[in-house]
Design a protein around this motif. Structure first.
Motif, PDB file in Angstrom:
ATOM      1  N   PHE A   1      79.624  34.680  31.308  1.00  0.00           N
ATOM      2  CA  PHE A   1      80.125  35.211  32.484  1.00  0.00           C
ATOM      3  C   PHE A   1      79.240  36.411  32.925  1.00  0.00           C
ATOM      4  O   PHE A   1      78.843  37.106  32.170  1.00  0.00           O
ATOM      5  N   TYR A   2      78.813  36.153  34.010  1.00  0.00           N
ATOM      6  CA  TYR A   2      77.706  37.166  34.910  1.00  0.00           C
ATOM      7  C   TYR A   2      78.772  37.791  35.838  1.00  0.00           C
ATOM      8  O   TYR A   2      78.970  36.775  36.960  1.00  0.00           O
ATOM      9  N   VAL A   3      78.874  39.087  35.815  1.00  0.00           N
ATOM     10  CA  VAL A   3      79.645  39.791  36.952  1.00  0.00           C
ATOM     11  C   VAL A   3      78.758  40.726  37.520  1.00  0.00           C
ATOM     12  O   VAL A   3      78.212  41.725  37.178  1.00  0.00           O
ATOM     13  N   PHE A   4      78.326  40.325  38.909  1.00  0.00           N
ATOM     14  CA  PHE A   4      77.716  41.330  39.758  1.00  0.00           C
ATOM     15  C   PHE A   4      78.500  42.527  40.387  1.00  0.00           C
ATOM     16  O   PHE A   4      79.663  42.107  41.205  1.00  0.00           O
TER      17      PHE A   4
ATOM     18  N   VAL B   1      72.972  35.956  44.036  1.00  0.00           N
ATOM     19  CA  VAL B   1      72.925  35.751  42.845  1.00  0.00           C
ATOM     20  C   VAL B   1      72.110  34.744  42.497  1.00  0.00           C
ATOM     21  O   VAL B   1      71.616  34.972  41.336  1.00  0.00           O
ATOM     22  N   PRO B   2      71.904  33.649  43.057  1.00  0.00           N
ATOM     23  CA  PRO B   2      70.978  32.568  42.491  1.00  0.00           C
ATOM     24  C   PRO B   2      69.573  33.230  42.318  1.00  0.00           C
ATOM     25  O   PRO B   2      68.845  33.050  41.214  1.00  0.00           O
ATOM     26  N   ARG B   3      69.018  34.091  43.321  1.00  0.00           N
ATOM     27  CA  ARG B   3      67.909  34.818  42.813  1.00  0.00           C
ATOM     28  C   ARG B   3      67.893  35.766  41.775  1.00  0.00           C
ATOM     29  O   ARG B   3      66.900  35.728  40.996  1.00  0.00           O
ATOM     30  N   LEU B   4      69.045  36.248  41.622  1.00  0.00           N
ATOM     31  CA  LEU B   4      68.887  37.242  40.670  1.00  0.00           C
ATOM     32  C   LEU B   4      69.200  36.778  39.122  1.00  0.00           C
ATOM     33  O   LEU B   4      68.691  37.406  37.984  1.00  0.00           O
TER      34      LEU B   4
ATOM     35  N   GLU C   1      74.298  45.333  37.736  1.00  0.00           N
ATOM     36  CA  GLU C   1      74.756  46.088  39.224  1.00  0.00           C
ATOM     37  C   GLU C   1      73.529  45.512  40.095  1.00  0.00           C
ATOM     38  O   GLU C   1      72.473  45.505  40.048  1.00  0.00           O
ATOM     39  N   ILE C   2      74.149  45.151  41.596  1.00  0.00           N
ATOM     40  CA  ILE C   2      73.360  44.793  42.383  1.00  0.00           C
ATOM     41  C   ILE C   2      72.731  45.820  43.258  1.00  0.00           C
ATOM     42  O   ILE C   2      73.411  46.745  43.348  1.00  0.00           O
ATOM     43  N   ASP C   3      71.641  45.614  43.723  1.00  0.00           N
ATOM     44  CA  ASP C   3      70.808  46.645  44.515  1.00  0.00           C
ATOM     45  C   ASP C   3      71.669  47.005  45.785  1.00  0.00           C
ATOM     46  O   ASP C   3      72.116  46.409  46.244  1.00  0.00           O
ATOM     47  N   LYS C   4      71.593  48.400  45.847  1.00  0.00           N
ATOM     48  CA  LYS C   4      72.455  48.749  46.998  1.00  0.00           C
ATOM     49  C   LYS C   4      72.045  48.396  48.131  1.00  0.00           C
ATOM     50  O   LYS C   4      72.630  47.885  49.292  1.00  0.00           O
TER      51      LYS C   4
END
Length: 316
Positions: free
Chosen positions: A41-44, A95-98, A67-70
């Motif tokens: 599991f990947y939780v952003f 998400v796909p890019r990350l 953590e997703i960039d602000k």
């Protein structure tokens, strides 16, 4: 290369601080129904305190929190006509890019989903030649009003609460940037926001799969809502509780809330009481709760909800 039998099923969620415990509950439902499968599991997360991130990680050692960039979130407007939405809905676009350096494909799930069955059959769904696989947003797929509203070529419109994404094709077709362009230019014309934008930019490049992968709870009749879990032959793999009346609100009652509370009990939030939906209610919500209580024989409670419905309706 891993065989289908041993392949890891990768699942991603996106959330801000408001939905952490619901993501944990959804993840728990997946784990408990897939004990024989290899899961990751990947939780952003966005705007979530460190101690809450640690609490989420304590749900399972299968969870990675990123953590997703602000800047990836602050660029979006935060004025929603659909009141139960917030800017975290846009996080799935990135998400796909990350995950591009980690995975080739993954399942994206909304926080308001519960899993009720083995999902290993995802390995049999071929997405090599599409951007993603998804389920229809309507039971009657031959009269999809949303597809007609957006003038889609294929007359098929998907619900974005479940997406099985081919990362390479997503990036190849520049889906994130194309969806953002549509959103920034037409936000007021797209009531379902990034879901509408994704349907537009991926039109013709989506594999539509059985609704058991993303079954909308409100497709059930009132009678079915109290019995669906016991019909194992027809029980969906994933049920999606769209709309504002979630099973985690104290005003909600019945089988769906009991099932939610069962999975919730196995999360670090097990002692957190249900929240109230009162501050967000619309006239239609009061009417629905009145009707439901009347059908269950709670006539005084039903009357109280109906009085609130009339008061709310005529005060607008």
């Amino acid at each position: 290369m891993e065989s289908k039998k041993n392949a890891v099923i990768n699942i991603a969620y996106c959330t801000d601080a408001n939905y952490l415990e619901y993501v944990a509950t959804s993840i728990t439902s997946v784990i408990m129904n897939n004990t024989h499968n290899h899961l990751a599991f990947y939780v952003f997360v966005y705007d979530v305190a460190y101690h809450d991130i640690e609490k989420l990680k304590a749900t399972s050692n299968l969870i990675q929190v990123l953590e997703i960039d602000k800047a990836d979130i602050d660029k979006y407007q935060d004025d929603f006509s659909i009141k139960h939405l917030n800017r975290s809905t846009y996080m799935r676009l990135a998400v796909p890019r990350l995950l591009a350096d980690k995975l080739e494909s993954f399942i994206y799930l909304d926080a308001d989903t519960l899993c009720f069955d083995d999902i290993s059959a995802i390995a049999d769904i071929k997405i090599d030649n599409v951007i993603c696989a998804a389920s229809h947003d309507a039971l009657n797929i031959h009269d999809d009003k949303q597809a007609k509203r957006l003038n889609l070529n294929g007359n098929n419109y998907f619900n974005a609460g479940f997406l099985y994404i081919n990362i390479n094709n997503w990036i190849k077709y520049d889906i994130e940037n194309k969806a953002n362009t549509i959103l920034f230019e037409n936000t007021k014309l797209l009531p379902y926001l990034d879901q509408d934008a994704l349907n537009i930019v991926m039109d013709g490049n989506v594999l539509f799969i059985d609704n058991c992968w993303n079954f909308i709870y409100n497709w059930y009749t009132d009678k079915e809502k109290e019995s669906f879990f016991y019909d194992k032959k027809r029980l969906p793999k994933i049920i999606h509780f769209t709309g504002g009346r979630k099973p985690w609100f104290s005003e909600h009652s019945g089988l769906s809330q009991q099932l939610f509370l069962f999975y919730h009990h196995f999360t670090p939030w097990k002692d957190v009481p249900l929240r109230s939906y009162a501050s967000r209610m619309r006239p239609t919500d009061y009417r629905v709760y009145s009707r439901n209580n009347f059908k269950e024989g709670r006539y005084l409670t039903a009357l109280k909800w109906y009085v609130k419905y009339l008061s709310k309706k005529f005060s607008l």
